[in-house]
Design a protein around this motif. Structure first.
Motif, PDB file in Angstrom:
ATOM      1  N   UNK A  10     -44.235   2.946  35.842  1.00  0.00           N
ATOM      2  CA  UNK A  10     -45.117   2.214  36.608  1.00  0.00           C
ATOM      3  C   UNK A  10     -46.579   2.071  36.674  1.00  0.00           C
ATOM      4  N   UNK A  11     -47.208   2.903  35.373  1.00  0.00           N
ATOM      5  CA  UNK A  11     -48.672   2.690  34.968  1.00  0.00           C
ATOM      6  C   UNK A  11     -48.385   2.051  33.528  1.00  0.00           C
ATOM      7  N   UNK A  12     -47.588   2.055  32.900  1.00  0.00           N
ATOM      8  CA  UNK A  12     -46.998   0.284  31.830  1.00  0.00           C
ATOM      9  C   UNK A  12     -47.040  -0.496  32.780  1.00  0.00           C
ATOM     10  N   UNK A  13     -45.967  -0.861  33.761  1.00  0.00           N
ATOM     11  CA  UNK A  13     -46.547  -2.180  33.973  1.00  0.00           C
ATOM     12  C   UNK A  13     -48.278  -2.578  34.573  1.00  0.00           C
ATOM     13  N   UNK A  14     -48.185  -1.714  35.521  1.00  0.00           N
ATOM     14  CA  UNK A  14     -50.227  -1.296  35.892  1.00  0.00           C
ATOM     15  C   UNK A  14     -50.765  -2.009  35.050  1.00  0.00           C
ATOM     16  N   UNK A  15     -50.650  -1.200  33.446  1.00  0.00           N
ATOM     17  CA  UNK A  15     -51.460  -1.798  32.220  1.00  0.00           C
ATOM     18  C   UNK A  15     -50.801  -2.688  32.149  1.00  0.00           C
ATOM     19  N   UNK A  16     -49.749  -2.773  31.756  1.00  0.00           N
ATOM     20  CA  UNK A  16     -49.551  -4.598  31.518  1.00  0.00           C
ATOM     21  C   UNK A  16     -50.385  -5.644  31.925  1.00  0.00           C
ATOM     22  N   UNK A  17     -50.456  -5.972  33.341  1.00  0.00           N
ATOM     23  CA  UNK A  17     -50.292  -6.449  34.384  1.00  0.00           C
ATOM     24  C   UNK A  17     -52.400  -6.295  34.429  1.00  0.00           C
ATOM     25  N   UNK A  18     -52.272  -5.595  34.425  1.00  0.00           N
ATOM     26  CA  UNK A  18     -54.701  -5.674  33.608  1.00  0.00           C
ATOM     27  C   UNK A  18     -54.832  -6.367  32.823  1.00  0.00           C
ATOM     28  N   UNK A  19     -53.849  -6.165  31.618  1.00  0.00           N
ATOM     29  CA  UNK A  19     -54.161  -6.819  30.358  1.00  0.00           C
ATOM     30  C   UNK A  19     -53.947  -7.950  30.383  1.00  0.00           C
ATOM     31  N   UNK A  20     -52.810  -8.972  31.082  1.00  0.00           N
ATOM     32  CA  UNK A  20     -52.914  -9.773  30.984  1.00  0.00           C
ATOM     33  C   UNK A  20     -54.084 -10.485  31.970  1.00  0.00           C
ATOM     34  N   UNK A  21     -54.480  -9.986  33.360  1.00  0.00           N
ATOM     35  CA  UNK A  21     -55.590 -10.507  33.817  1.00  0.00           C
ATOM     36  C   UNK A  21     -56.913 -10.480  33.205  1.00  0.00           C
ATOM     37  N   UNK A  22     -56.789  -9.697  32.058  1.00  0.00           N
ATOM     38  CA  UNK A  22     -58.572  -9.172  31.377  1.00  0.00           C
ATOM     39  C   UNK A  22     -57.576 -10.223  30.046  1.00  0.00           C
ATOM     40  N   UNK A  23     -57.093 -10.570  29.465  1.00  0.00           N
ATOM     41  CA  UNK A  23     -56.921 -11.411  28.903  1.00  0.00           C
ATOM     42  C   UNK A  23     -57.007 -13.784  30.149  1.00  0.00           C
ATOM     43  N   UNK A  24     -56.456 -13.053  30.498  1.00  0.00           N
ATOM     44  CA  UNK A  24     -56.806 -14.608  31.257  1.00  0.00           C
ATOM     45  C   UNK A  24     -58.688 -14.660  31.337  1.00  0.00           C
ATOM     46  N   UNK A  25     -58.968 -13.652  31.932  1.00  0.00           N
ATOM     47  CA  UNK A  25     -60.262 -13.942  32.111  1.00  0.00           C
ATOM     48  C   UNK A  25     -60.839 -13.816  31.271  1.00  0.00           C
ATOM     49  N   UNK A  26     -61.135 -13.805  30.188  1.00  0.00           N
ATOM     50  CA  UNK A  26     -61.723 -14.593  28.715  1.00  0.00           C
ATOM     51  C   UNK A  26     -61.451 -15.443  28.667  1.00  0.00           C
ATOM     52  N   UNK A  27     -60.277 -15.756  28.543  1.00  0.00           N
ATOM     53  CA  UNK A  27     -60.282 -17.411  28.290  1.00  0.00           C
ATOM     54  C   UNK A  27     -60.368 -18.481  29.224  1.00  0.00           C
ATOM     55  N   UNK A  28     -60.599 -18.164  30.612  1.00  0.00           N
ATOM     56  CA  UNK A  28     -61.423 -18.903  31.504  1.00  0.00           C
ATOM     57  C   UNK A  28     -62.532 -18.967  31.881  1.00  0.00           C
ATOM     58  N   UNK A  29     -62.914 -17.675  31.438  1.00  0.00           N
ATOM     59  CA  UNK A  29     -64.598 -17.453  30.965  1.00  0.00           C
ATOM     60  C   UNK A  29     -65.452 -18.198  29.486  1.00  0.00           C
ATOM     61  N   UNK A  30     -63.945 -18.282  28.957  1.00  0.00           N
ATOM     62  CA  UNK A  30     -64.471 -18.596  27.173  1.00  0.00           C
ATOM     63  C   UNK A  30     -64.883 -20.297  27.184  1.00  0.00           C
ATOM     64  N   UNK A  31     -64.044 -20.846  28.320  1.00  0.00           N
ATOM     65  CA  UNK A  31     -63.633 -22.235  28.308  1.00  0.00           C
ATOM     66  C   UNK A  31     -64.522 -23.004  28.930  1.00  0.00           C
TER      67      UNK A  31
END
Length: 325
Positions: A10-31
């Motif tokens: 469960x913690x690994x799944x949560x970490x994966x979701x959080x990582x995806x949201x973090x990367x999405x945020x990087x792209x959204x803010x970058x562009x």
């Protein structure tokens, strides 16, 4: 023991979701904001996730989650628009009127390209009689490796004329295509209708792309329906601007959606996303005309050399189709 592994999973799944949201945020803010803001977000996200994993305290995620919610709210306010300073080749959108079997199109592009930055603009009104529609061809233009191609669809008429439709990004003046930016509301979508000596030639002869041209097996009523679907798509885009998306709303997936309204039985396939392999998909479902196996058809369909040799010839369309005779 089982409970321990379930907790870890469960913690690994949560970490994966959080990582995806973090990367999405990087792209959204970058562009959509600024690279500096994106880098700050990346650093803050990384620190938050490391501390959460290290201290095993979910409350440490609450400020970060609140920031994610705020960012999603900001993201929802970014809307597509027709009111920008567009590049010349996508500045106008095709519109059409249908009277009986005759279609009148405004804003058909017929540029004379000397280089990607040197050209003579021509936007024309043209008429086509759908009762004289004889063929539909699909062109795949490769510009970034074997898995990525731009899809264009060309309609041939009894009088020897061809009209090509292309779903493209609507670049602003000075912009160029960026596949990653295409995931982050960077480009609007535009439908271009153009003469083949413009829209095919500019890719093979000016931009150095590699092109294949295939004849589709379609009954006359399906050809007409697909042509009219393009007009409907153009009218919809003119009323409601839409963002281009590199993965799910691009030059291939939008055409597939139109084709599926005509034939609901068309199967979904991963090659609709990896558009460079679209020709193999079309062969597998029996949509390509011609004799022989796929390798033979693909070899015959390679028209780059023919297009470069034909260049500005008035019989450009005929010369690139010698393999279809």
């Amino acid at each position: 023991m089982i409970k321990k592994y379930l907790t870890l999973a469960g913690k690994l799944c949560a970490a994966f979701v959080a990582l995806c949201l973090s990367l999405w945020g990087v792209g959204a803010l970058w562009f959509q904001a600024a690279p500096a803001v994106a880098l700050i977000w990346a650093a803050a996200s990384m620190v938050t996730l490391v501390l959460w994993w290290w201290r095993r305290n979910a409350r440490m995620l609450l400020p970060w989650l609140a920031a994610v919610v705020l960012m999603m709210g900001w993201w929802s306010t970014i809307k597509p628009s027709h009111e920008r300073v567009w590049a010349d080749d996508v500045a106008r959108m095709v519109t059409g009127k249908v009277q009986g079997s005759v279609v009148t199109l405004d804003q058909v592009r017929n540029f004379d390209w000397r280089s990607d930055a040197d050209y003579t603009q021509r936007w024309e009104q043209r008429q086509y009689d759908l009762s004289q529609l004889q063929s539909v061809d699909v062109a795949l233009s490769y510009w970034m490796g074997p898995a990525i191609a731009h899809t264009l669809v060309s309609f041939g008429f009894a009088d020897g004329r061809y009209l090509t439709f292309s779903i493209e990004i609507r670049k602003e003046r000075g912009e160029s295509f960026d596949a990653i930016a295409g995931f982050f509301k960077r480009f609007e979508t535009v439908l271009i209708a153009a003469d083949e000596r413009d829209i095919l030639r500019v890719r093979t002869n000016v931009r150095g792309e590699d092109m294949y041209l295939y004849r589709l097996k379609m009954p006359p009523e399906a050809m007409r329906s697909l042509f009219l679907s393009y007009l409907d798509e153009g009218a919809l885009l003119k009323r409601e601007p839409r963002f281009y998306n590199t993965l799910i709303a691009n030059c291939t997936t939008i055409v597939f959606e139109m084709a599926r309204r005509i034939d609901p039985g068309l199967p979904l396939d991963w090659r609709l996303l990896a558009s460079g392999y679209l020709d193999r998909y079309l062969f597998d479902i029996g949509a390509l005309a011609g004799q022989g196996g796929f390798d033979s058809l693909r070899q015959q369909a390679h028209i780059t050399a023919k297009a470069r040799a034909a260049d500005k010839a008035t019989d450009f369309s005929e010369r690139i189709r010698l393999h279809l005779k």
